[in-house]
Write a protein that holds these residues in place. Sequence first.
Motif, PDB file in Angstrom:
ATOM      1  N   ARG A 272      -2.077   3.375 -17.526  1.00  0.00           N
ATOM      2  CA  ARG A 272      -1.257   2.927 -16.415  1.00  0.00           C
ATOM      3  C   ARG A 272       0.077   3.657 -16.427  1.00  0.00           C
ATOM      4  NH1 ARG A 272      -1.966  -1.619 -13.309  1.00  0.00           N
ATOM      5  NH2 ARG A 272      -0.156  -2.308 -12.108  1.00  0.00           N
ATOM      6  N   VAL A 273       0.574   3.952 -15.219  1.00  0.00           N
ATOM      7  CA  VAL A 273       1.874   4.605 -15.102  1.00  0.00           C
ATOM      8  C   VAL A 273       2.588   4.023 -13.889  1.00  0.00           C
ATOM      9  CG1 VAL A 273       0.922   6.507 -13.710  1.00  0.00           C
ATOM     10  CG2 VAL A 273       3.082   6.822 -14.917  1.00  0.00           C
ATOM     11  N   THR A 274       3.901   3.840 -14.013  1.00  0.00           N
ATOM     12  CA  THR A 274       4.716   3.357 -12.905  1.00  0.00           C
ATOM     13  C   THR A 274       5.833   4.359 -12.635  1.00  0.00           C
ATOM     14  OG1 THR A 274       4.287   1.039 -13.437  1.00  0.00           O
ATOM     15  CG2 THR A 274       6.203   1.503 -12.062  1.00  0.00           C
ATOM     16  N   VAL A 275       5.964   4.765 -11.380  1.00  0.00           N
ATOM     17  CA  VAL A 275       7.036   5.664 -10.956  1.00  0.00           C
ATOM     18  C   VAL A 275       7.959   4.884 -10.023  1.00  0.00           C
ATOM     19  CG1 VAL A 275       7.617   7.752  -9.672  1.00  0.00           C
ATOM     20  CG2 VAL A 275       5.618   7.733 -11.174  1.00  0.00           C
ATOM     21  N   THR A 276       9.228   4.824 -10.371  1.00  0.00           N
ATOM     22  CA  THR A 276      10.227   4.178  -9.517  1.00  0.00           C
ATOM     23  C   THR A 276      11.130   5.248  -8.941  1.00  0.00           C
ATOM     24  OG1 THR A 276      10.182   2.185 -10.889  1.00  0.00           O
ATOM     25  CG2 THR A 276      12.065   2.461  -9.420  1.00  0.00           C
ATOM     26  N   ASP A 277      11.236   5.284  -7.610  1.00  0.00           N
ATOM     27  CA  ASP A 277      11.968   6.367  -6.961  1.00  0.00           C
ATOM     28  C   ASP A 277      12.684   5.836  -5.724  1.00  0.00           C
ATOM     29  OD1 ASP A 277      12.557   8.802  -5.361  1.00  0.00           O
ATOM     30  OD2 ASP A 277      11.368   9.811  -6.894  1.00  0.00           O
TER      31      ASP A 277
ATOM     32  N   GLY B 183      10.289   8.164   2.115  1.00  0.00           N
ATOM     33  CA  GLY B 183       9.138   8.979   1.712  1.00  0.00           C
ATOM     34  C   GLY B 183       8.170   8.115   0.947  1.00  0.00           C
ATOM     35  N   GLY B 184       7.323   8.742   0.157  1.00  0.00           N
ATOM     36  CA  GLY B 184       6.439   7.997  -0.696  1.00  0.00           C
ATOM     37  C   GLY B 184       4.996   7.969  -0.278  1.00  0.00           C
ATOM     38  N   GLU B 185       4.603   8.728   0.714  1.00  0.00           N
ATOM     39  CA  GLU B 185       3.211   8.775   1.106  1.00  0.00           C
ATOM     40  C   GLU B 185       2.428   9.612   0.104  1.00  0.00           C
ATOM     41  OE1 GLU B 185       3.715  10.518   4.878  1.00  0.00           O
ATOM     42  OE2 GLU B 185       4.002   8.627   5.911  1.00  0.00           O
ATOM     43  N   PRO B 186       1.204   9.218  -0.209  1.00  0.00           N
ATOM     44  CA  PRO B 186       0.409  10.001  -1.150  1.00  0.00           C
ATOM     45  C   PRO B 186       0.265  11.449  -0.716  1.00  0.00           C
ATOM     46  CG  PRO B 186      -0.588   7.862  -0.841  1.00  0.00           C
ATOM     47  CD  PRO B 186       0.545   7.966   0.156  1.00  0.00           C
ATOM     48  N   SER B 187       0.172  12.309  -1.676  1.00  0.00           N
ATOM     49  CA  SER B 187       0.146  13.739  -1.409  1.00  0.00           C
ATOM     50  C   SER B 187      -1.255  14.224  -1.076  1.00  0.00           C
ATOM     51  CB  SER B 187       0.654  14.501  -2.638  1.00  0.00           C
ATOM     52  OG  SER B 187      -0.163  14.200  -3.759  1.00  0.00           O
ATOM     53  N   PRO B 188      -1.382  15.404  -0.464  1.00  0.00           N
ATOM     54  CA  PRO B 188      -2.687  15.993  -0.180  1.00  0.00           C
ATOM     55  C   PRO B 188      -3.405  16.371  -1.467  1.00  0.00           C
ATOM     56  CG  PRO B 188      -0.949  17.018   1.108  1.00  0.00           C
ATOM     57  CD  PRO B 188      -0.290  16.204   0.052  1.00  0.00           C
ATOM     58  N   PRO B 189      -4.672  16.802  -1.374  1.00  0.00           N
ATOM     59  CA  PRO B 189      -5.404  17.280  -2.536  1.00  0.00           C
ATOM     60  C   PRO B 189      -4.675  18.424  -3.216  1.00  0.00           C
ATOM     61  CG  PRO B 189      -6.856  17.048  -0.659  1.00  0.00           C
ATOM     62  CD  PRO B 189      -5.470  16.858  -0.148  1.00  0.00           C
ATOM     63  N   SER B 190      -4.985  18.626  -4.501  1.00  0.00           N
ATOM     64  CA  SER B 190      -4.257  19.635  -5.266  1.00  0.00           C
ATOM     65  C   SER B 190      -4.804  21.032  -4.997  1.00  0.00           C
ATOM     66  CB  SER B 190      -4.347  19.327  -6.764  1.00  0.00           C
ATOM     67  OG  SER B 190      -5.684  19.097  -7.135  1.00  0.00           O
TER      68      SER B 190
ATOM     69  N   ASP C 206       8.916  14.785  -3.447  1.00  0.00           N
ATOM     70  CA  ASP C 206       7.963  13.869  -2.830  1.00  0.00           C
ATOM     71  C   ASP C 206       7.496  12.854  -3.872  1.00  0.00           C
ATOM     72  OD1 ASP C 206       5.893  12.523  -1.646  1.00  0.00           O
ATOM     73  OD2 ASP C 206       4.861  14.302  -0.911  1.00  0.00           O
ATOM     74  N   PRO C 207       7.965  11.611  -3.793  1.00  0.00           N
ATOM     75  CA  PRO C 207       7.602  10.621  -4.810  1.00  0.00           C
ATOM     76  C   PRO C 207       6.102  10.435  -4.989  1.00  0.00           C
ATOM     77  CG  PRO C 207       9.389   9.800  -3.439  1.00  0.00           C
ATOM     78  CD  PRO C 207       8.904  11.066  -2.793  1.00  0.00           C
ATOM     79  N   SER C 208       5.347  10.483  -3.897  1.00  0.00           N
ATOM     80  CA  SER C 208       3.902  10.300  -4.028  1.00  0.00           C
ATOM     81  C   SER C 208       3.244  11.463  -4.758  1.00  0.00           C
ATOM     82  CB  SER C 208       3.264  10.112  -2.654  1.00  0.00           C
ATOM     83  OG  SER C 208       3.378  11.273  -1.882  1.00  0.00           O
ATOM     84  N   SER C 209       3.782  12.666  -4.576  1.00  0.00           N
ATOM     85  CA  SER C 209       3.259  13.817  -5.312  1.00  0.00           C
ATOM     86  C   SER C 209       3.574  13.705  -6.797  1.00  0.00           C
ATOM     87  CB  SER C 209       3.851  15.112  -4.752  1.00  0.00           C
ATOM     88  OG  SER C 209       3.375  15.365  -3.447  1.00  0.00           O
TER      89      SER C 209
ATOM     90  N   PRO D 174       9.696   1.625  -4.781  1.00  0.00           N
ATOM     91  CA  PRO D 174      11.036   2.023  -4.348  1.00  0.00           C
ATOM     92  C   PRO D 174      12.067   1.476  -5.337  1.00  0.00           C
ATOM     93  CG  PRO D 174       9.788   0.999  -2.559  1.00  0.00           C
ATOM     94  CD  PRO D 174       9.048   0.728  -3.819  1.00  0.00           C
ATOM     95  N   ALA D 175      13.129   2.232  -5.556  1.00  0.00           N
ATOM     96  CA  ALA D 175      14.190   1.739  -6.424  1.00  0.00           C
ATOM     97  C   ALA D 175      14.857   0.541  -5.766  1.00  0.00           C
ATOM     98  CB  ALA D 175      15.213   2.843  -6.679  1.00  0.00           C
ATOM     99  N   PRO D 176      15.278  -0.460  -6.546  1.00  0.00           N
ATOM    100  CA  PRO D 176      15.934  -1.641  -5.970  1.00  0.00           C
ATOM    101  C   PRO D 176      17.121  -1.252  -5.092  1.00  0.00           C
ATOM    102  CG  PRO D 176      15.456  -1.977  -8.295  1.00  0.00           C
ATOM    103  CD  PRO D 176      15.153  -0.542  -8.004  1.00  0.00           C
ATOM    104  N   GLY D 177      17.126  -1.752  -3.874  1.00  0.00           N
ATOM    105  CA  GLY D 177      18.237  -1.481  -2.973  1.00  0.00           C
ATOM    106  C   GLY D 177      18.203  -0.135  -2.297  1.00  0.00           C
ATOM    107  N   SER D 178      17.124   0.646  -2.499  1.00  0.00           N
ATOM    108  CA  SER D 178      17.072   1.988  -1.911  1.00  0.00           C
ATOM    109  C   SER D 178      16.621   1.934  -0.470  1.00  0.00           C
ATOM    110  CB  SER D 178      16.111   2.882  -2.712  1.00  0.00           C
ATOM    111  OG  SER D 178      14.802   2.358  -2.644  1.00  0.00           O
ATOM    112  N   ALA D 179      16.992   2.962   0.292  1.00  0.00           N
ATOM    113  CA  ALA D 179      16.552   3.083   1.676  1.00  0.00           C
ATOM    114  C   ALA D 179      15.210   3.791   1.716  1.00  0.00           C
ATOM    115  CB  ALA D 179      17.581   3.866   2.491  1.00  0.00           C
TER     116      ALA D 179
END
Length: 468
Positions: free
Chosen positions: A261-266, A454-461, A164-167, A446-451
């Motif tokens: 700052r952090v960037t996640v590309t997925d 997913g990517g919705e933020p995750s629930p509380p921990s 889960d990218p958002s997680s 999203p990664a360039p050219g990706s379909a």
Amino acid sequence: MSFQRRGLKAAFAGLFLLAVFVRPLPAAQPLAETFTLNNGMQVVVIPDHRAPVVTHMVWYRVGSADEPQGQTGVAHFLEHLMFKGTTKYPAGAYNRLIRENGGDDNAFTSKDYTAYFQRIAKDRLGLVMDLEADRMQNLVLKDENVLPELKVVEEERRERTDNDPSSILGEQLDAILYLVHPYRKPVIGWSTEVPNLTRADAIAFYKAHYTPANAILVVAGDVTVDEVKKLAEEHYGRLTNTFDVKPRERAKEPDPVAPRRVTVTDARAASPIVQRSYLSVSYATAEKGEAEALDVLAEALGGGATSRLYKKLVVEKRIASYAGAWYTGDGLDSGTFGVYGSPVPGGKIEPVETEIDAVLADIKANGITADELKRTKATLLASNVYARDNQGNLARAFGTALTTGTTVADVLEWPDRIAAVKLEDVKAAAAKVLDIRRSVTGVLLPAPGSAAGGGEPSPPSISNSSQQ
């Protein structure tokens, strides 16, 4: 395993509702009485006579923030293993007896506590107390039931976080927001450490934290205080403490000096998301009225379609699909204040972040309006009343409060304190918490050219484990 995967708005609504559940219930609530057994176990009783049903919860003052170095995930792992049986109730007996008696059960682990609960007919309350008291001290763990469960936990981590990218983004945000405090660790554990957990680790953690004086019993439902006291003394009162419970000592987080700052590309991310977390006070650490003002601020800033962020970014500027804010003040040592947003399809993340910053700057400079204050208070107090309609919420409110540094009185008095929040209180809270030096900003791309995928933020921990 029963895990809820929610969308962005639902996820942060869940954060809001969780906070509501741990907040005070109106004084009109019939009764919330507490007493302590001779062995130090605290008991809270919340009568609710609308149906012959009870919710029984045992809370332990231990969570992932209390784990030994190198053993992240052991608190959650032990939560799973608590269902593996004792000599009196062998493996499988616990769930079978609950189901045969028409009940349901579950458990969850957070950074500050671990809780086990059952909902069952009131005349079976003695049964669930016997089951819970027995496994508090007589858990039997063998490699043949420990090792397969570890594989289950590993799979949960892959399902909930690694896939889960958002997680992944949320995990990184926590790890960067906290430099030294153990809140930086994921509840489910790091992927490099979970596979190395052992039966000995689980047993040691069990023996170090599971004892009556470190536990709180909460019973909500069709019971009286006298009924609960008699059963609690019969089942829990006979237990002796296996160690002396001491105050929890954790590394103190240094005062932040620079934004991070952090960037996640997925490739699996559906759309860009910007999410920022500010280190803040919690209800347990705040000055009088400060946490309440943060609750009001979060609701006014991003609590729904009438909030400042939503109206500005979604309705007026039309640059975001959604935007909002949250405040989680139920931490023992600190809280977090957060904002988030996502661009409209085909849009860029930069204008969304820029507009969020503009809204925050205006709030810091001018505060909120009298109309926003009035509307926000009404929303918070109404949500609190709605939460009372479920006895599980009632039980969870007090259990969370008592394991995170607040009291029964704090729970009961919260509506009056919310009603007392003034415009100047909200402005002062905003000026203090919305300091960019106290924040970490995360961007999911999203990664360039990706379909989309997913990517919705995750629930509380909080990890919820349903043992079938």
